[in-house]
Design an enzyme around this catalytic site. Sequence first.
Site, PDB file in Angstrom:
ATOM      1  N   HIS A  49      20.341  67.905 104.502  1.00  0.00           N
ATOM      2  CA  HIS A  49      22.006  66.656 104.955  1.00  0.00           C
ATOM      3  C   HIS A  49      20.584  65.340 105.531  1.00  0.00           C
ATOM      4  CE1 HIS A  49      24.553  69.646 104.070  1.00  0.00           C
ATOM      5  NE2 HIS A  49      24.807  68.615 102.991  1.00  0.00           N
ATOM      6  N   ASP A  52      20.855  66.250 109.065  1.00  0.00           N
ATOM      7  CA  ASP A  52      20.772  67.855 109.729  1.00  0.00           C
ATOM      8  C   ASP A  52      19.174  67.388 110.623  1.00  0.00           C
ATOM      9  OD1 ASP A  52      22.430  69.431 109.228  1.00  0.00           O
ATOM     10  OD2 ASP A  52      21.538  69.255 106.728  1.00  0.00           O
TER      11      ASP A  52
HETATM   12  C1  GLO Z   1      29.418  71.444  97.807  1.00  0.00           C
HETATM   13  C2  GLO Z   1      27.951  71.218  97.246  1.00  0.00           C
HETATM   14  C3  GLO Z   1      26.801  70.976  98.785  1.00  0.00           C
HETATM   15  C4  GLO Z   1      26.019  70.171  97.805  1.00  0.00           C
HETATM   16  C5  GLO Z   1      24.995  70.524 100.157  1.00  0.00           C
HETATM   17  C6  GLO Z   1      23.473  68.989  98.851  1.00  0.00           C
HETATM   18  O1  GLO Z   1      30.491  71.561  96.638  1.00  0.00           O
HETATM   19  O2  GLO Z   1      26.954  71.673  96.274  1.00  0.00           O
HETATM   20  O3  GLO Z   1      26.765  72.416  99.435  1.00  0.00           O
HETATM   21  O4  GLO Z   1      25.314  70.640  97.979  1.00  0.00           O
HETATM   22  O5  GLO Z   1      26.303  68.820 100.503  1.00  0.00           O
HETATM   23  O6  GLO Z   1      23.866  67.705  98.781  1.00  0.00           O
END
Ligand code: GLO
Length: 344
Positions: A49, A52
Amino acid sequence: MPAAYRFSIGPWNIHPGADPFGPPVRPPVPFDQVLDAAVALGFEGIQFHDDDAVPDLESLAPAAIAREAEAMRRRLADQGLVAEFVAPRLWEHAHGIDGGYTSNDPSARRWAIERSKRCVDVALALGCDLIVMWPAREGTAVRESKNPVQASRQVLEAIDAILLAAPNVRIAIEPKPNEPVDHAFVPTIGHALSLGARSVAPDRVGVLIETAHAILAGLDPSDEMGFALAAGKLWSVHLNDQNGLKFDQDKVFGAANLRGAFDQVRVLEMAGYGDTGAFIGFDVKAQRTQRADSATAHLATSKRVFLALVEKVRSFPQTIADQCIADRDYESLERLVLEHLLAV
Ligand code: GLO
Ligand code: MG
């Protein structure tokens, strides 16, 4: 030569076990330890993210964002890691409470696009060109609260704004039909690819497919993958598993439906996904009951299951299957598949 696969994880896949009904049960895992775990488990890519990679990025000037992201890039490189993608985390911010791109508040919509552009800056400084767009809160709990015609156009406007501002990035949309919203505006791969096709740069919009999200949409993950692969648009995957229509479970790959997992690996193998250089990501969560000292077991198991299924796909008796198909004897084909998976 059979394709080799590269694996990736996000820091959110190693977490302290909080759920909507209870607090964390394990100590937080510092980012350095996430990187160490990635290396130890044989993962090469890190999914981020935006915050992050650069905490507090909204309070930093562009030069400071670039500096921090470049430092992160060096930290990854020191351990033989690369950034796979960066996703703008709109859904945790106060401005994104009613969605970002489709918020009813015009200032929130502007914020969401600006934040996405910052996310692009982070990605480029990390040396990666892939932005993942999970439209988490782009939808409704009360259907009448938004106009779906307008909302669909707003999502497209946001995609276009990012593409125009950043000619060197690609966007992979990660659709999910619900959770945290009741009804999402971009629920399936078909919706995502249609938005991409209508964008200002169709070549730079593809998809990330998550197994659980396809199941939540009532669709077969391997067919969703096949649809995207046929268009050259499968740019990442979040393999996991899901026991039917309930909350997003992020179970270990193959844990609920081993044959479904085999079919996903089969389609990836048939299309040469590994040769494209795209990563195999596992969006899996450790069970809340898991002790802190073994809270990465879900990642190790997912990878192990994936690799075992690659072998199952490669050793499948295809000549016999072809004869079953030629004879239109799908009952024998069914048995062949089941016996192959059971190894009897
Ligand atoms: C939630 C999503 C989340 C995304 C992550 C990347 O249901 O799967 O985990 O994959 O935030 O954007
Ligand atoms: Mg995901």
